[in-house]
Design a protein around this motif. Structure first.
Motif, mmCIF file in Angstrom:
data_model
loop_
_atom_site.group_PDB
_atom_site.id
_atom_site.type_symbol
_atom_site.label_atom_id
_atom_site.label_comp_id
_atom_site.label_asym_id
_atom_site.label_seq_id
_atom_site.Cartn_x
_atom_site.Cartn_y
_atom_site.Cartn_z
ATOM 1 N N LEU A 98 0.872 -1.173 0.000
ATOM 2 C CA LEU A 98 0.000 0.000 0.000
ATOM 3 C C LEU A 98 0.905 1.218 0.000
ATOM 4 N N ALA A 99 1.071 1.817 -1.186
ATOM 5 C CA ALA A 99 2.019 2.911 -1.377
ATOM 6 C C ALA A 99 1.299 4.258 -1.341
ATOM 7 N N ILE A 100 1.787 5.161 -0.493
ATOM 8 C CA ILE A 100 1.149 6.468 -0.327
ATOM 9 C C ILE A 100 2.103 7.565 -0.800
ATOM 10 N N SER A 101 1.634 8.352 -1.757
ATOM 11 C CA SER A 101 2.412 9.489 -2.258
ATOM 12 C C SER A 101 1.457 10.517 -2.830
ATOM 13 N N ASN A 102 1.430 11.703 -2.251
ATOM 14 C CA ASN A 102 0.519 12.742 -2.724
ATOM 15 C C ASN A 102 0.788 13.070 -4.188
ATOM 16 N N SER A 103 2.047 13.235 -4.532
ATOM 17 C CA SER A 103 2.411 13.589 -5.910
ATOM 18 C C SER A 103 2.427 12.378 -6.830
ATOM 19 N N GLY A 104 2.653 11.195 -6.267
ATOM 20 C CA GLY A 104 2.804 10.002 -7.088
ATOM 21 C C GLY A 104 4.163 9.923 -7.745
ATOM 22 N N GLU A 105 5.066 10.820 -7.343
ATOM 23 C CA GLU A 105 6.397 10.864 -7.953
ATOM 24 C C GLU A 105 7.512 10.782 -6.912
ATOM 25 N N THR A 106 7.192 10.303 -5.727
ATOM 26 C CA THR A 106 8.199 10.182 -4.668
ATOM 27 C C THR A 106 9.282 9.198 -5.101
ATOM 28 N N LEU A 112 11.406 1.447 -5.677
ATOM 29 C CA LEU A 112 11.055 0.113 -5.194
ATOM 30 C C LEU A 112 10.242 -0.686 -6.211
ATOM 31 N N LEU A 113 9.594 0.019 -7.144
ATOM 32 C CA LEU A 113 8.632 -0.631 -8.031
ATOM 33 C C LEU A 113 9.199 -1.770 -8.873
ATOM 34 N N PRO A 114 10.406 -1.644 -9.446
ATOM 35 C CA PRO A 114 10.923 -2.764 -10.257
ATOM 36 C C PRO A 114 11.020 -4.074 -9.467
ATOM 37 N N VAL A 115 11.491 -3.986 -8.213
ATOM 38 C CA VAL A 115 11.618 -5.193 -7.400
ATOM 39 C C VAL A 115 10.229 -5.696 -6.986
ATOM 40 N N VAL A 116 9.349 -4.759 -6.653
ATOM 41 C CA VAL A 116 7.988 -5.122 -6.254
ATOM 42 C C VAL A 116 7.287 -5.857 -7.390
ATOM 43 N N LYS A 117 7.449 -5.343 -8.595
ATOM 44 C CA LYS A 117 6.827 -5.975 -9.769
ATOM 45 C C LYS A 117 7.441 -7.349 -10.048
ATOM 46 N N ARG A 118 8.735 -7.459 -9.812
ATOM 47 C CA ARG A 118 9.412 -8.731 -10.040
ATOM 48 C C ARG A 118 8.891 -9.798 -9.069
ATOM 49 N N LEU A 119 8.569 -9.370 -7.863
ATOM 50 C CA LEU A 119 8.005 -10.283 -6.870
ATOM 51 C C LEU A 119 6.529 -10.585 -7.145
ATOM 52 N N ASN A 120 5.972 -9.869 -8.119
ATOM 53 C CA ASN A 120 4.555 -10.008 -8.466
ATOM 54 C C ASN A 120 3.639 -9.653 -7.292
ATOM 55 N N VAL A 121 4.085 -8.657 -6.531
ATOM 56 C CA VAL A 121 3.307 -8.168 -5.389
ATOM 57 C C VAL A 121 2.340 -7.087 -5.867
ATOM 58 N N PRO A 122 1.040 -7.221 -5.597
ATOM 59 C CA PRO A 122 0.065 -6.196 -5.999
ATOM 60 C C PRO A 122 0.361 -4.864 -5.300
ATOM 61 N N VAL A 123 0.119 -3.778 -6.021
ATOM 62 C CA VAL A 123 0.355 -2.442 -5.480
ATOM 63 C C VAL A 123 -0.959 -1.668 -5.466
ATOM 64 N N ILE A 124 -1.314 -1.187 -4.282
ATOM 65 C CA ILE A 124 -2.443 -0.260 -4.145
ATOM 66 C C ILE A 124 -1.844 1.109 -3.868
ATOM 67 N N ALA A 125 -2.135 2.052 -4.750
ATOM 68 C CA ALA A 125 -1.582 3.393 -4.598
ATOM 69 C C ALA A 125 -2.628 4.345 -4.044
ATOM 70 N N MET A 126 -2.198 5.187 -3.109
ATOM 71 C CA MET A 126 -3.033 6.287 -2.625
ATOM 72 C C MET A 126 -2.309 7.560 -3.041
ATOM 73 N N THR A 127 -2.881 8.277 -4.010
ATOM 74 C CA THR A 127 -2.199 9.428 -4.579
ATOM 75 C C THR A 127 -3.173 10.500 -5.035
ATOM 76 N N ASN A 128 -2.650 11.707 -5.096
ATOM 77 C CA ASN A 128 -3.419 12.868 -5.552
ATOM 78 C C ASN A 128 -3.488 12.912 -7.082
ATOM 79 N N ARG A 129 -2.544 12.215 -7.723
ATOM 80 C CA ARG A 129 -2.459 12.256 -9.191
ATOM 81 C C ARG A 129 -2.567 10.829 -9.735
ATOM 82 N N ILE A 130 -3.744 10.533 -10.238
ATOM 83 C CA ILE A 130 -4.021 9.180 -10.736
ATOM 84 C C ILE A 130 -3.090 8.802 -11.884
ATOM 85 N N ASN A 131 -2.739 9.780 -12.740
ATOM 86 C CA ASN A 131 -1.893 9.510 -13.908
ATOM 87 C C ASN A 131 -0.407 9.709 -13.626
ATOM 88 N N SER A 132 -0.037 9.766 -12.359
ATOM 89 C CA SER A 132 1.375 9.882 -11.995
ATOM 90 C C SER A 132 2.094 8.571 -12.276
#
Length: 326
Positions: A98-106, A112-132
């Motif tokens: 559960l990743a929290i970033s107001n800008s979505g660009e932290t 961390l995302l490349p390793v997270v994706k490699r582990l096939n771990v689902p990501v739920i984002a809480m962000t102010n910018r959906i298209n970030s």
């Protein structure tokens, strides 16, 4: 710095509250399919929910993780800066991020995302910018966008962190309801302090037993009842029949009413003046439930009975207070 008038402080405070209230109200319109999808992911998580955020988002994330963990959803907080230097090992293949970033660009989160994706771990984002960047790489995006920060400069995270916190609470409670999480479950994760005492203590843990229970036979006199009340110090005595079953109680209040009526306490049987159909408790009842019963009926003490209405214990408000239930 120029001194401020008290009214200025109050006006600033009211402005903050009004802005944040409006933002929380607007959050209602954002509970859509994405929120449902996020709940389903979390509900079916076989591992833990790993909450991650930097700065103010991290502080809020810490609280969200704690709330999830205490309401039946195993979770912990992982600092993204530390995760970039080894702590990412906390994340397992069955977990959810559960990743929290107001800008979505932290940057610390994005690294961390490349390793997270490699582990096939689902990501739920809480962000102010959906298209970030974070939004584009997340499996589910929850919108925490606000029209304005409560900070008069529009810079300090204020409204946005409040909305994030509320959204985290909404997730936790939605999962609590879906899991059928009960007060007994809650007690298991809150054994310490007054909260634990309120949720874990039963009547059996605090009640008096044996000869300490104020009891007299129904053929005894009111005078005998008065002696038993004085001796045991609970403000009442139970009245039992020949089978040892509780027939009623006689209390300080009953005695005052008899004295006002000038009743002969030495010649009157307590059976004739006792209170019948009295409230009782069971050993297995939670102490806090017994407290609620006493408060609702303005009772200062209770007798504890078994399935056959035999008295097995007694307690009063003072004992609940001493045990930390009050």
């Amino acid at each position: 710095m120029k001194p401020q008038q008290p009214t200025s402080f109050i006006a600033s405070a009211q402005r903050v509250v009004n802005i944040e209230l409006a933002a929380i109200a607007a959050l209602n319109d954002k509970f859509d399919d994405n929120f449902t999808q996020a709940c389903n992911l979390l509900l079916n998580c076989e591992g833990k929910v790993v909450v991650c955020g930097m700065g103010k988002s991290g502080h809020v994330g810490n609280k969200i993780a704690a709330t999830l963990a205490s309401t039946g959803t195993p979770a912990f907080f992982m600092h993204p800066g530390e995760a970039n230097h080894g702590d990412l090992g906390m994340l397992g293949k069955k977990d959810i991020l559960l990743a929290i970033s107001n800008s979505g660009e932290t940057v610390e989160l994005l690294n961390l995302l490349p390793v997270v994706k490699r582990l096939n771990v689902p990501v739920i984002a809480m962000t102010n910018r959906i298209n970030s960047t974070l939004g584009k790489h997340a499996d589910v995006v929850l919108d925490i966008g606000v029209e304005q920060e409560a900070c008069s400069l529009g810079l300090a995270p204020t409204t946005s962190t409040t909305v994030t916190l509320v959204l985290g609470d909404a997730l936790a409670v939605a999962l609590l309801d879906a899991n059928g999480f009960t007060s007994d479950d809650f007690a298991l994760s809150h054994p310490g302090g007054s909260l634990g005492r309120k949720l874990l203590l039963t009547v059996a843990d605090i009640m008096l037993r044996g000869d300490e229970i104020p009891l007299i036979h129904e053929h005894a006199t009111v005078s005998d009842a008065l002696l038993e009340i004085s001796k045991k110090g609970l403000g009442l005595t139970g009245i039992v029949n020949q089978q040892g079953e509780l027939s009623g109680v006689f209390s300080d209040g009953d005695l005052r009413r008899l004295l006002d009526a000038r009743v002969d306490i030495h010649g009157t049987r307590v059976h004739d003046v006792m209170t019948r159909g009295c409230k009782t408790s069971r050993q297995e009842d939670l102490a806090v439930a017994a407290l609620n019963l006493m408060e609702n009926h303005k009772i200062s003490a209770l007798l504890v009975v078994d399935d056959k209405m035999h008295p097995v214990g007694a307690f009063n408000m003072h004992m609940l207070l001493k045990a930390g239930v009050l």
